[in-house]
Design an enzyme around this catalytic site. Sequence first.
Site, PDB file in Angstrom:
ATOM      1  N   LYS A 124      22.002  33.037  74.233  1.00  0.00           N
ATOM      2  CA  LYS A 124      20.611  32.571  74.192  1.00  0.00           C
ATOM      3  C   LYS A 124      20.574  31.055  74.055  1.00  0.00           C
ATOM      4  CE  LYS A 124      19.770  35.208  70.676  1.00  0.00           C
ATOM      5  NZ  LYS A 124      19.128  35.904  69.548  1.00  0.00           N
TER       6      LYS A 124
ATOM      7  N   ARG B 201      19.957  36.680  54.108  1.00  0.00           N
ATOM      8  CA  ARG B 201      19.775  35.757  55.234  1.00  0.00           C
ATOM      9  C   ARG B 201      19.872  34.289  54.815  1.00  0.00           C
ATOM     10  NH1 ARG B 201      15.370  38.966  58.990  1.00  0.00           N
ATOM     11  NH2 ARG B 201      15.036  40.482  57.350  1.00  0.00           N
ATOM     12  N   GLN B 202      19.579  34.007  53.558  1.00  0.00           N
ATOM     13  CA  GLN B 202      19.753  32.629  53.071  1.00  0.00           C
ATOM     14  C   GLN B 202      21.089  32.556  52.342  1.00  0.00           C
ATOM     15  OE1 GLN B 202      15.726  31.876  51.149  1.00  0.00           O
ATOM     16  NE2 GLN B 202      16.077  29.912  52.129  1.00  0.00           N
TER      17      GLN B 202
ATOM     18  N   HIS C 197      25.239  41.077  56.185  1.00  0.00           N
ATOM     19  CA  HIS C 197      24.754  40.216  57.269  1.00  0.00           C
ATOM     20  C   HIS C 197      25.719  39.065  57.528  1.00  0.00           C
ATOM     21  CE1 HIS C 197      21.838  38.690  60.055  1.00  0.00           C
ATOM     22  NE2 HIS C 197      21.700  37.556  59.397  1.00  0.00           N
TER      23      HIS C 197
ATOM     24  N   THR D 205      12.433  42.796  63.496  1.00  0.00           N
ATOM     25  CA  THR D 205      11.175  42.955  64.239  1.00  0.00           C
ATOM     26  C   THR D 205      11.406  43.550  65.620  1.00  0.00           C
ATOM     27  OG1 THR D 205      11.302  40.722  65.176  1.00  0.00           O
ATOM     28  CG2 THR D 205      10.176  40.962  63.054  1.00  0.00           C
TER      29      THR D 205
ATOM     30  N   ASP E  16      24.512  45.650  66.898  1.00  0.00           N
ATOM     31  CA  ASP E  16      24.141  44.607  65.935  1.00  0.00           C
ATOM     32  C   ASP E  16      24.152  45.199  64.534  1.00  0.00           C
ATOM     33  OD1 ASP E  16      23.486  42.063  65.149  1.00  0.00           O
ATOM     34  OD2 ASP E  16      21.624  41.937  66.291  1.00  0.00           O
TER      35      ASP E  16
ATOM     36  N   GLY F  79       2.911  46.972  36.221  1.00  0.00           N
ATOM     37  CA  GLY F  79       3.816  46.831  37.358  1.00  0.00           C
ATOM     38  C   GLY F  79       5.260  46.558  36.998  1.00  0.00           C
ATOM     39  N   GLU F  80       5.548  46.351  35.701  1.00  0.00           N
ATOM     40  CA  GLU F  80       6.938  46.127  35.290  1.00  0.00           C
ATOM     41  C   GLU F  80       7.772  47.389  35.504  1.00  0.00           C
ATOM     42  OE1 GLU F  80       7.283  44.730  31.312  1.00  0.00           O
ATOM     43  OE2 GLU F  80       5.991  42.983  31.627  1.00  0.00           O
TER      44      GLU F  80
END
Length: 313
Positions: free
Chosen positions: A193, A96-97, A131, A224, A219, A38-39
């Site tokens: 919101k 996102r972080q 983002h 999702t 946006d 998998g490398e």
Amino acid sequence: MSKMMVFTGNANPDLARRVVRQLHIPLGDVSVGKFSDGEISVEINENVRGKDVFLIQPTCAPTNDNLMELVVMADAFRRSSATRITAVIPYFGYARQDRRPRSARVAISAKVVADMLTVVGVNRVLTVDLHADQIQGFFDIPVDNIYGSPVLVDDIEDQRFENLMIVSPDIGGVVRARAVAKSLGVDLAIIDKRRPKANQSEVMHIIGDVEGRTCVLVDDMVDTAGTLGHAAKALKEHGAAKVIAYCTHPVLSGRAIENIEKSVLDELVVTNTIPLSAAAQACGRIRQLDIAPVVAEAMRRISNEESISAMFR
């Protein structure tokens, strides 16, 4: 332009092919695969010594594989004596972080990725609709964050929507939505919101009169599609005649397609910064625009040492 070479991993080869067609150059020859365990395996099949190399690789799902492909590719090109390596990351994953909330024991993964790219020899980064703009400050190398809005605006104009109104799906997206509304010369509405109390469902307040309007939600990404579905429902309940969403990045994870099909959203328009899954391609409500001309022009300007900001004046 003679020293410019463009390569791609497995994340979005179709976009890379579209970009090189715009630039009138061939796509570079590199083998990117996996070993039996998998490398990631990378081998460059042509001479890149002294070349201005561009690696097109969004870090979309499978995020970890695509990120490692980019990192290993960059190392291979550095060791092969490329003069400059520009990582073209149309969709920048792990964005996102980007900060550490008070008292939270979490990583700032956007900074981790920035450090990884710098360490392996990337000299410059080109992204589309980050983002969070402040992520540019995590890098110790130049970052050009270009905008997908010109592609979206051109399509909105081509559709000739009647009684058009641009809508920001949340307070955080107001700057982006306002810029689109200003470019089109139309009104802006905002969805605020709020959660009245803990464990109570979110309430959506519409700031602006959407009665009888064709509402276009703007946006940077659709994940999702839950927020877009709720926003479309709120707009229709307030009298909107039609609701269309325009988002640069079609992340479309989890039950996104199901959420779109169950929603009252009339159409979702996205770009090809991320390739659409088979399910997304089969969804009649999703339409994809080509962002390759904008990316190609930015790459051309970088290679020729021309202004990027002049593209958006």
